[in-house]
Scaffold this active site. Structure first.
Site, PDB file in Angstrom:
ATOM      1  N   ILE A   1       1.061  -1.318  -0.019  1.00 48.45           N
ATOM      2  CA  ILE A   1      -0.398  -0.096   0.071  1.00 48.45           C
ATOM      3  C   ILE A   1       1.186   1.227   0.273  1.00 48.45           C
ATOM      4  O   ILE A   1       0.560   2.205  -0.748  1.00 48.45           O
ATOM      5  CB  ILE A   1      -1.643   0.139   1.382  1.00 48.45           C
ATOM      6  CG1 ILE A   1      -2.290  -1.204   1.068  1.00 48.45           C
ATOM      7  CG2 ILE A   1      -1.511   1.632   1.342  1.00 48.45           C
ATOM      8  CD1 ILE A   1      -3.067  -1.209   0.283  1.00 48.45           C
ATOM      9  N   ALA A  71       0.961   4.031   6.655  1.00 47.26           N
ATOM     10  CA  ALA A  71       0.560   3.095   6.555  1.00 47.26           C
ATOM     11  C   ALA A  71       1.369   1.637   7.414  1.00 47.26           C
ATOM     12  O   ALA A  71       1.213   0.915   6.734  1.00 47.26           O
ATOM     13  CB  ALA A  71       0.970   2.613   5.242  1.00 47.26           C
ATOM     14  N   LYS A  75       0.900  -6.674  10.431  1.00 53.14           N
ATOM     15  CA  LYS A  75      -0.265  -6.545   9.753  1.00 53.14           C
ATOM     16  C   LYS A  75      -0.822  -8.576   9.480  1.00 53.14           C
ATOM     17  O   LYS A  75      -1.944  -8.461   9.578  1.00 53.14           O
ATOM     18  CB  LYS A  75      -0.667  -6.145   8.162  1.00 53.14           C
ATOM     19  CG  LYS A  75       0.040  -6.499   7.467  1.00 53.14           C
ATOM     20  CD  LYS A  75       0.619  -6.901   5.982  1.00 53.14           C
ATOM     21  CE  LYS A  75       0.992  -7.532   4.494  1.00 53.14           C
ATOM     22  NZ  LYS A  75       0.125  -7.019   3.080  1.00 53.14           N
ATOM     23  N   LYS A 117     -10.632  -4.914  10.207  1.00 52.22           N
ATOM     24  CA  LYS A 117     -10.223  -6.105  11.393  1.00 52.22           C
ATOM     25  C   LYS A 117     -10.895  -4.890  12.579  1.00 52.22           C
ATOM     26  O   LYS A 117     -10.482  -5.810  13.910  1.00 52.22           O
ATOM     27  CB  LYS A 117      -8.641  -6.927  11.140  1.00 52.22           C
ATOM     28  CG  LYS A 117      -9.221  -7.866   9.994  1.00 52.22           C
ATOM     29  CD  LYS A 117      -7.529  -8.980   9.456  1.00 52.22           C
ATOM     30  CE  LYS A 117      -7.614  -9.618   8.876  1.00 52.22           C
ATOM     31  NZ  LYS A 117      -7.985  -8.677   7.136  1.00 52.22           N
ATOM     32  N   LYS A 129      -4.952  -2.231  15.416  1.00 53.08           N
ATOM     33  CA  LYS A 129      -4.915  -1.216  14.755  1.00 53.08           C
ATOM     34  C   LYS A 129      -6.756  -0.148  15.236  1.00 53.08           C
ATOM     35  O   LYS A 129      -6.922   0.909  14.758  1.00 53.08           O
ATOM     36  CB  LYS A 129      -5.682  -1.753  13.333  1.00 53.08           C
ATOM     37  CG  LYS A 129      -5.045  -2.134  12.396  1.00 53.08           C
ATOM     38  CD  LYS A 129      -3.628  -1.444  12.147  1.00 53.08           C
ATOM     39  CE  LYS A 129      -3.776  -0.319  10.784  1.00 53.08           C
ATOM     40  NZ  LYS A 129      -2.979   0.376  10.654  1.00 53.08           N
ATOM     41  N   VAL A 162      -6.139  -6.965   0.299  1.00 54.42           N
ATOM     42  CA  VAL A 162      -5.757  -6.737  -1.354  1.00 54.42           C
ATOM     43  C   VAL A 162      -5.110  -7.028  -1.902  1.00 54.42           C
ATOM     44  O   VAL A 162      -4.366  -8.193  -1.436  1.00 54.42           O
ATOM     45  CB  VAL A 162      -4.632  -5.159  -1.046  1.00 54.42           C
ATOM     46  CG1 VAL A 162      -5.545  -3.415  -0.977  1.00 54.42           C
ATOM     47  CG2 VAL A 162      -3.468  -4.807  -0.263  1.00 54.42           C
ATOM     48  N   VAL A 169      -2.889 -13.931  -0.557  1.00 57.96           N
ATOM     49  CA  VAL A 169      -3.164 -15.478  -0.586  1.00 57.96           C
ATOM     50  C   VAL A 169      -2.644 -15.914  -1.700  1.00 57.96           C
ATOM     51  O   VAL A 169      -2.772 -16.958  -2.269  1.00 57.96           O
ATOM     52  CB  VAL A 169      -4.317 -15.609  -0.765  1.00 57.96           C
ATOM     53  CG1 VAL A 169      -4.948 -15.898   1.105  1.00 57.96           C
ATOM     54  CG2 VAL A 169      -5.737 -15.066  -1.181  1.00 57.96           C
ATOM     55  N   ARG A 254      -6.582 -20.279  11.811  1.00 53.34           N
ATOM     56  CA  ARG A 254      -5.684 -19.792  12.162  1.00 53.34           C
ATOM     57  C   ARG A 254      -5.724 -19.309  13.720  1.00 53.34           C
ATOM     58  O   ARG A 254      -7.245 -17.936  13.408  1.00 53.34           O
ATOM     59  CB  ARG A 254      -4.661 -19.322  11.992  1.00 53.34           C
ATOM     60  CG  ARG A 254      -3.922 -19.689  10.485  1.00 53.34           C
ATOM     61  CD  ARG A 254      -3.189 -19.305   9.791  1.00 53.34           C
ATOM     62  NE  ARG A 254      -3.823 -18.199   9.036  1.00 53.34           N
ATOM     63  CZ  ARG A 254      -3.382 -17.369   8.207  1.00 53.34           C
ATOM     64  NH1 ARG A 254      -1.868 -17.297   8.104  1.00 53.34           N
ATOM     65  NH2 ARG A 254      -4.267 -16.176   7.384  1.00 53.34           N
TER      66      ARG A 254
END
Length: 347
Positions: A1, A71, A75, A117, A129, A162, A169, A254
Site C-alpha cells: 500500500i 501506512a 498486519k 479487522k 488498529k 488487497v 493469498v 488460524r
C-alpha cells in the site's frame, strides 16, 4: 500500500516525496523505480522506524511535509496473535508517535491506513488498529474543539484485503501451484473481501481529498470471495485440475482468524458521502486525554513484555474485541488487573 501510494502521488505534480521505511531493500527498489519513471521529482529516502521518536523528529523537522500518509503497521493476524506486545508498539504507539509529530510540526493532514479487522476485532492485529484509530480520531477531535492548539486534520481509511500485497493469498497460492501443491486453505467456507492495490490507494486519496477531518472512511469492497473457489480458479488458470494435478488441503482456522470479515459499508453503521464507494463509519468516540493515558500504559506493559495485562487492557478499552480461536479467549470478560486507567474511559 505504501509503495502504491508513492507511485500515485508521484503523478500529482508534487514537489518532494519523502519515503520513510525501516525495510532497506524495498526502499531501495521503490526509489530506483520512481527515479527512473519521474526524473524531475525529488525523492528523499529515509530509513527509520515509527517506534523511534528521534528518527521521526529528524524527518519531520528536516523535510517539513505538508501531508503525511501513515501506512506503517504489522498486519499478519496469526503472527501478531503470537506477538501482541510488538503489535501494540508498532500499530498503536507508532501511530501515536506519527500523529504527535504531525501536530508538533503543523502538518496539514495525516491520512492513516486502517483495516476491516478493526471492526468488532477478533484478534490482536485488529484490536491494535482499532486502538490506533481511537487515538488519532480523539486527537483530531480535541484539536477541533480547541482543547489542544493545532490545525492538523486526521483522516482514517478502512478497507479489506488487497490482491497481491505482501503475504497475501494469491502470491502464496501461485507459489504452491508452481511447486506442485498442495494449495493450503484454512477452511472450506472462509470468505474474504478483496480489491486491487491501485483501487484501494485511489480511494484512500479520494477520501483524503473530501475529508474535513476526524472521519473514519470505509470502502465498499464489493462481493466477498470464497477462498477455496479462488484456489480452484488459480489451479484452472495454471492449466491443471484440482484433485488430479493439484490438491487443496484444509488446514484449520488460524489463531484470531474468523470465517467472515465484517461488511464495512452498510446503511446501519455508516453515513453516505458524495462518492458511491466511500462512506463514513459511525463509531464510539473517546476522550483524547484518557486515550493518551491508555496508550502510555499499553506502551509500558508492552515494553515490559507483559502479555496478559497488555491484552486485558486492550479488551477493556475496546469492549467489542472478543478473541476467536485464540489463547486469549480466556481473557474475554475479565477486568484488567494492572491499571485503573481504563475505568475512566467514557464512551
Amino acid at each position: 500500500i505504501g509503495s502504491e501510494l508513492c507511485r500515485q502521488l508521484a503523478t500529482f505534480g508534487i514537489r518532494r516525496l519523502v519515503l520513510f521505511d525501516n525495510a532497506e531493500t524495498p526502499m531501495h527498489n521503490i526509489r530506483l523505480e520512481l527515479e527512473e519513471k519521474y526524473p524531475d521529482l525529488e525523492f528523499v529516502p529515509v530509513i527509520g522506524d515509527v517506534r523511534l521518536t528521534a528518527r521521526l523528529d529528524y524527518a519531520f523537522r528536516t523535510y517539513r511535509p505538508q501531508i503525511v500518509f501513515h501506512a506503517a503497521a504489522y498486519k499478519h493476524v496469526p503472527l501478531m496473535e503470537e506477538n501482541p506486545c510488538e503489535a501494540v508498539l508498532v500499530n498503536v504507539v507508532g501511530t501515536r508517535n506519527v500523529a504527535d509529530h504531525c501536530m508538533r510540526y503543523g502538518i496539514e493532514k495525516m491520512v492513516m491506513i486502517s483495516t476491516d479487522k478493526a471492526v468488532n476485532p477478533t484478534n490482536i492485529m485488529g484490536a491494535s488498529k482499532r486502538l490506533a484509530e481511537i487515538y488519532v480520531q480523539s486527537f483530531g477531535q480535541a484539536i477541533a474543539a480547541g482543547q489542544i492548539a493545532g490545525g492538523t486534520k486526521f483522516v482514517t481509511t478502512r478497507f479489506g484485503n488487497v490482491l497481491g500485497s505482501n503475504g497475501s493469498v494469491i502470491p502464496r497460492f501461485r507459489e504452491q501451484i508452481e511447486k506442485g501443491g498442495p494449495v493450503t486453505v484454512t477452511h472450506p467456507d472462509i470468505v474474504r473481501f478483496f480489491m486491487t492495490i491501485p483501487e484501494a490507494c485511489r480511494l484512500v486519496m479520494e477520501a483524503a481529498t473530501m475529508s474535513g477531518g476526524n472521519e473514519i472512511f470505509v470502502f465498499d469492497m464489493g462481493e466477498s470471495i470464497r477462498i477455496a473457489d479462488l484456489a480452484r480458479r488459480m489451479i484452472e488458470l495454471a492449466g491443471l485440475k484440482e484433485g488430479e494435478d493439484i490438491k487443496i488441503e484444509y488446514t484449520g482456522l488460524r489463531p484470531g482468524e474468523k470465517l467472515y470479515e465484517e461488511v464495512l459499508s452498510n446503511s446501519e453503521n455508516t453515513l453516505p458521502t458524495p462518492h458511491d464507494k466511500i462512506r463514513i463509519a459511525q463509531v464510539r468516540e473517546y476522550d483524547y486525554h484518557e486515550a493518551c493515558r491508555v496508550v502510555s500504559r499499553l506502551e509500558e506493559l508492552s515494553r515490559e513484555v507483559n502479555v496478559p495485562d497488555t491484552v486485558r487492557l486492550m479488551k477493556q478499552i475496546v469492549p467489542e474485541y472478543k478473541s476467536q480461536n485464540s489463547k486469549f479467549c480466556s481473557f474475554d470478560g475479565q477486568a484488567a488487573e494492572t491499571t485503573a486507567i481504563a475505568a475512566d474511559i467514557t464512551a
